[in-house]
Scaffold this active site. Sequence first.
Site, PDB file in Angstrom:
ATOM      1  N   HIS A 121       1.708   4.483  -2.864  1.00  0.00           N
ATOM      2  CA  HIS A 121       1.810   5.935  -2.710  1.00  0.00           C
ATOM      3  C   HIS A 121       3.168   6.428  -3.220  1.00  0.00           C
ATOM      4  O   HIS A 121       3.256   7.425  -3.942  1.00  0.00           O
ATOM      5  CB  HIS A 121       1.686   6.326  -1.232  1.00  0.00           C
ATOM      6  N   HIS A 147       0.838  -1.212   0.000  1.00  0.00           N
ATOM      7  CA  HIS A 147       0.000   0.000   0.000  1.00  0.00           C
ATOM      8  C   HIS A 147       0.868   1.256   0.000  1.00  0.00           C
ATOM      9  O   HIS A 147       0.689   2.160  -0.831  1.00  0.00           O
ATOM     10  CB  HIS A 147      -0.911  -0.015   1.232  1.00  0.00           C
ATOM     11  N   GLU A 148       1.804   1.318   0.933  1.00  0.00           N
ATOM     12  CA  GLU A 148       2.631   2.526   1.040  1.00  0.00           C
ATOM     13  C   GLU A 148       3.556   2.679  -0.162  1.00  0.00           C
ATOM     14  O   GLU A 148       3.814   3.798  -0.622  1.00  0.00           O
ATOM     15  CB  GLU A 148       3.439   2.503   2.343  1.00  0.00           C
ATOM     16  N   GLU A 185      -4.992   7.745  -2.942  1.00  0.00           N
ATOM     17  CA  GLU A 185      -5.446   6.486  -2.345  1.00  0.00           C
ATOM     18  C   GLU A 185      -5.815   5.472  -3.420  1.00  0.00           C
ATOM     19  O   GLU A 185      -5.682   4.261  -3.210  1.00  0.00           O
ATOM     20  CB  GLU A 185      -6.633   6.731  -1.411  1.00  0.00           C
TER      21      GLU A 185
END
Length: 507
Positions: free
Chosen positions: A267, A263-264, A293
């Site tokens: 980003h 997830h990170e 997101e």
Amino acid sequence: MENALEIYQKARKKLNAFHYAMYLISWDSETEAPVGCLEERSKQIGELVSMMLEISHCKEYVEAVKTLYDKKEELTTDLKLEIVKVWEELEKELKIPEAELIEYEMLLAKANNIWCEAKLNNNYALFAPVLAQIINWQKKYIQYLETDTLKGYDVLLNDYEKGFTKKEYDEFFDLLKKELVPFVKKITSLKPLDDSFVYKKYSIDKQKEFAHYLMDVMCFDKKFGLTKESEHPFTSGYGTTDVRVTCHYYENLLTSSIFSMIHELGHATYERQCDSKYDDTALSGGTTMAMHESQSRFYENIVGRSYPFWSKHYPVLQQLFFENLHDVELDDFYHAINKIEKTLIRTEADELTYPLHIMVRYDIEKAIIESNLDVHALPKLWNKLYQDYLGIEVPNDTKGILQDVHWAGGSFGYFPTYALGSAYAAQLYHQMKKELNIDEAFGADDLSKVNAWLKEKVHKYAGSKSPKEILLMVTHEEFNPKYYLEYLKEKLSLIHISEPTRHAQIS
């Protein structure tokens, strides 16, 4: 106008330096700064903010920006977009007394550590006073910025996703409730998939080793980024040359660090793949929080929970944790990471129940802003909504209202972008499937093909285009949440309801 441009550019260089310093202080605060420096750090941040305001509120600078804004049609396309954004933000900032801005930044400098201590000790009473101060400031902020067309909670929502207010979010969430709540009930009534192996004891050092492996898979350039640990995983950075991510590791929950890292890194990939020409401008970084997101959720769920991805990378994980995973087949692992279950923790939630977690926070924020709900009543409301939406009891505040860091950072209006971003991601995926061989792209040694597609379609524009413009360019239609619903229902029906002979993977 040339003089105005010169004044603007000179001031922006100074402001950029301050922003970079503040970014580094924030990173340090959330990763390794000693707790004892809290008061001193807060004081110095107050001084830095004061110096920044001396520049940005200077009459000469304000007049220069206003002049450029009034003559924006004479500017180059990118500079015009930058000036419009800077003027809009400056107009808002000038409506707030400087002393209150400084005081608020000093408050936030303390809040994160207080929240962290409260969470670790299951002590909401410790966090409640500082949360009350943050909420009071948010309410004053709304009063300063309200207009005839933008009032109440909408002011905060608009800060994170321009053009999305309660009206749009209520319609979106009402659709999700109508379509997904019965689907959740249907799947959770079935015999649950076995994921017991996920909760065995897994060496944190080996988890970190696999996290670094994932960095290579996602083509994260360590020359321009790094990873550390924090209580709540996050990504921060400055332009395209300094992008940092954190992760949190649990010895008895293997999947947490895996999907937090993916997830990170999603980003981080967005930030790294922005066109570097936007560095040091107001257009640097992702366009909005929902689009940001969308990228992290795209990598985490659409790619990271796909069968092709794990057909390539599961053997590495299996070998690393051979004692625990030697008898767990790929199909069993794939089904386990896509298990639908009503759980307490948002960041550990499956794709289907995840938006229900967001709805809880959305409803609470509306109650705080619109109904003046007292801060001491928040845990009770939180627990009630988890019972109403997910049918589970919250055992304590650490696993309840204290689980997220966002309110400690003053991020009211942010949570809805998580659900909206998931819907953006599904719409982009619908188009990607038409243009890429998904099995090949997701199942490759690395995600370079996926990265290249997203860079060309989304990332390179940085903040120069809105999500609406990007979706229209890429998918040839406006935002449509039907793709999100279709994606969830098709994928999860195949896994939970059908009887797959090998695996369930939508193409």
